[in-house]
Design a protein around this motif. Sequence first.
Motif, PDB file in Angstrom:
ATOM      1  N   GLU A   1       0.817  -1.221   0.000  1.00 22.27           N
ATOM      2  CA  GLU A   1       0.000   0.000   0.000  1.00 22.27           C
ATOM      3  C   GLU A   1       0.851   1.271   0.000  1.00 22.27           C
ATOM      4  N   ILE A   2       1.833   1.344   0.869  1.00 21.89           N
ATOM      5  CA  ILE A   2       2.619   2.570   1.059  1.00 21.89           C
ATOM      6  C   ILE A   2       3.628   2.794  -0.060  1.00 21.89           C
ATOM      7  N   TYR A   3       4.236   1.746  -0.531  1.00 25.12           N
ATOM      8  CA  TYR A   3       5.291   1.871  -1.528  1.00 25.12           C
ATOM      9  C   TYR A   3       4.808   1.487  -2.935  1.00 25.12           C
ATOM     10  N   LEU A   4       4.436   0.251  -3.119  1.00 20.56           N
ATOM     11  CA  LEU A   4       4.201  -0.283  -4.458  1.00 20.56           C
ATOM     12  C   LEU A   4       2.952   0.275  -5.141  1.00 20.56           C
ATOM     13  N   ALA A   5       1.885   0.469  -4.396  1.00 17.59           N
ATOM     14  CA  ALA A   5       0.624   0.913  -5.011  1.00 17.59           C
ATOM     15  C   ALA A   5       0.534   2.431  -5.158  1.00 17.59           C
ATOM     16  N   ASP A   6       1.523   3.162  -4.668  1.00 17.83           N
ATOM     17  CA  ASP A   6       1.452   4.628  -4.701  1.00 17.83           C
ATOM     18  C   ASP A   6       2.669   5.218  -5.411  1.00 17.83           C
ATOM     19  N   ARG A   7       2.948   4.719  -6.613  1.00 16.21           N
ATOM     20  CA  ARG A   7       4.052   5.223  -7.439  1.00 16.21           C
ATOM     21  C   ARG A   7       5.390   5.175  -6.709  1.00 16.21           C
ATOM     22  N   GLY A   8       5.626   4.047  -6.068  1.00 21.12           N
ATOM     23  CA  GLY A   8       6.886   3.838  -5.365  1.00 21.12           C
ATOM     24  C   GLY A   8       7.473   2.494  -5.725  1.00 21.12           C
ATOM     25  N   GLU A   9       8.386   2.044  -4.905  1.00 23.92           N
ATOM     26  CA  GLU A   9       9.055   0.764  -5.148  1.00 23.92           C
ATOM     27  C   GLU A   9       9.589   0.252  -3.819  1.00 23.92           C
ATOM     28  N   PHE A  10       9.762  -1.044  -3.721  1.00 28.87           N
ATOM     29  CA  PHE A  10      10.440  -1.642  -2.582  1.00 28.87           C
ATOM     30  C   PHE A  10      11.220  -2.828  -3.119  1.00 28.87           C
ATOM     31  N   LEU A  11      12.535  -2.770  -2.970  1.00 33.35           N
ATOM     32  CA  LEU A  11      13.422  -3.784  -3.517  1.00 33.35           C
ATOM     33  C   LEU A  11      14.111  -4.557  -2.400  1.00 33.35           C
ATOM     34  N   VAL A  12      14.392  -5.812  -2.672  1.00 28.97           N
ATOM     35  CA  VAL A  12      15.224  -6.615  -1.781  1.00 28.97           C
ATOM     36  C   VAL A  12      16.391  -7.149  -2.596  1.00 28.97           C
TER      37      VAL A  12
ATOM     38  N   GLU B   1      19.088 -10.327  -2.723  1.00 24.43           N
ATOM     39  CA  GLU B   1      19.285 -11.693  -2.238  1.00 24.43           C
ATOM     40  C   GLU B   1      20.664 -12.208  -2.619  1.00 24.43           C
ATOM     41  N   VAL B   2      21.226 -12.989  -1.726  1.00 20.06           N
ATOM     42  CA  VAL B   2      22.434 -13.764  -1.996  1.00 20.06           C
ATOM     43  C   VAL B   2      22.083 -15.202  -1.649  1.00 20.06           C
ATOM     44  N   SER B   3      22.190 -16.070  -2.619  1.00 19.98           N
ATOM     45  CA  SER B   3      21.857 -17.491  -2.432  1.00 19.98           C
ATOM     46  C   SER B   3      20.476 -17.674  -1.805  1.00 19.98           C
ATOM     47  N   GLY B   4      19.500 -16.868  -2.241  1.00 17.30           N
ATOM     48  CA  GLY B   4      18.129 -16.975  -1.754  1.00 17.30           C
ATOM     49  C   GLY B   4      17.853 -16.304  -0.421  1.00 17.30           C
ATOM     50  N   ARG B   5      18.853 -15.710   0.195  1.00 15.61           N
ATOM     51  CA  ARG B   5      18.699 -15.045   1.497  1.00 15.61           C
ATOM     52  C   ARG B   5      18.590 -13.530   1.288  1.00 15.61           C
ATOM     53  N   VAL B   6      17.586 -12.898   1.898  1.00 15.56           N
ATOM     54  CA  VAL B   6      17.444 -11.446   1.810  1.00 15.56           C
ATOM     55  C   VAL B   6      18.519 -10.802   2.682  1.00 15.56           C
ATOM     56  N   VAL B   7      19.433 -10.052   2.024  1.00 17.21           N
ATOM     57  CA  VAL B   7      20.546  -9.433   2.739  1.00 17.21           C
ATOM     58  C   VAL B   7      20.549  -7.910   2.607  1.00 17.21           C
ATOM     59  N   SER B   8      19.674  -7.377   1.760  1.00 21.23           N
ATOM     60  CA  SER B   8      19.580  -5.921   1.615  1.00 21.23           C
ATOM     61  C   SER B   8      18.166  -5.552   1.210  1.00 21.23           C
ATOM     62  N   MET B   9      17.839  -4.269   1.418  1.00 17.96           N
ATOM     63  CA  MET B   9      16.523  -3.777   1.034  1.00 17.96           C
ATOM     64  C   MET B   9      16.587  -2.265   0.903  1.00 17.96           C
ATOM     65  N   ALA B  10      15.604  -1.717   0.195  1.00 11.93           N
ATOM     66  CA  ALA B  10      15.473  -0.269   0.072  1.00 11.93           C
ATOM     67  C   ALA B  10      14.103   0.036  -0.513  1.00 11.93           C
ATOM     68  N   GLY B  11      13.509   1.141  -0.021  1.00 16.09           N
ATOM     69  CA  GLY B  11      12.192   1.544  -0.481  1.00 16.09           C
ATOM     70  C   GLY B  11      12.207   2.917  -1.117  1.00 16.09           C
ATOM     71  N   LEU B  12      11.224   3.145  -1.963  1.00 11.38           N
ATOM     72  CA  LEU B  12      11.022   4.417  -2.628  1.00 11.38           C
ATOM     73  C   LEU B  12       9.570   4.795  -2.396  1.00 11.38           C
ATOM     74  N   ARG B  13       9.357   5.907  -1.679  1.00 12.89           N
ATOM     75  CA  ARG B  13       8.011   6.332  -1.311  1.00 12.89           C
ATOM     76  C   ARG B  13       7.705   7.687  -1.929  1.00 12.89           C
ATOM     77  N   ARG B  14       6.531   7.813  -2.520  1.00  9.19           N
ATOM     78  CA  ARG B  14       6.090   9.051  -3.150  1.00  9.19           C
ATOM     79  C   ARG B  14       5.882  10.140  -2.107  1.00  9.19           C
ATOM     80  N   VAL B  15       6.462  11.325  -2.358  1.00  5.54           N
ATOM     81  CA  VAL B  15       6.232  12.504  -1.527  1.00  5.54           C
ATOM     82  C   VAL B  15       5.233  13.410  -2.244  1.00  5.54           C
ATOM     83  N   ASP B  16       5.533  13.728  -3.503  1.00  6.89           N
ATOM     84  CA  ASP B  16       4.631  14.507  -4.347  1.00  6.89           C
ATOM     85  C   ASP B  16       4.927  14.123  -5.800  1.00  6.89           C
ATOM     86  N   ASP B  17       4.358  14.834  -6.767  1.00  7.01           N
ATOM     87  CA  ASP B  17       4.512  14.441  -8.170  1.00  7.01           C
ATOM     88  C   ASP B  17       5.956  14.450  -8.649  1.00  7.01           C
ATOM     89  N   GLU B  18       6.810  15.290  -8.066  1.00  4.69           N
ATOM     90  CA  GLU B  18       8.202  15.403  -8.500  1.00  4.69           C
ATOM     91  C   GLU B  18       9.199  14.723  -7.571  1.00  4.69           C
TER      92      GLU B  18
END
Length: 164
Positions: free
Chosen positions: A47-58, A60-77
Amino acid sequence: MSHLRIRRYRWSDLEAVCALHQICLAQVGLAPGDGVWYDDDFPRINEIYLADRGEFLVGEVSGRVVSMAGLRRVDDETAEMCRLRVHPEFQRRGYGARMVSALEARAVELGYTRLRGDTTLNQPAAIELYRKYGWREIRREERGGCVVLYGEKDLTGVMSVLPQ
């Protein structure tokens, strides 16, 4: 060294993402209730990231989640880059830089012209990473006994190059 594979978050990643968040913040001395730590967005990533013009990435190394980062919309720009985490066992391998580059590229694809983000003074690796990729500090504030640095990056110029 195993290869980092970056992909979009899936609901089945929730437990691993929450654990990674806790491990990484504890590593730099942050704790629940300190005014800096929050995690109420995790059950609502779609809801917060993916459905509102954002992104959330993980990452993986050998199938294990070792990093993550999100992109959240603030305004149109503007989008906010948040939740940048790399597991302590996998730090200093360029994985944070790869996550930043991937999110910056995604922000451009989504039509954003500016990225914002924050970190604390007790996260020197994050500060160094942001500066390396052209972020500039715009302000500081004290919160929960920590100094929070706020930064931004103009995406209309040269994009970060994905490190090899």
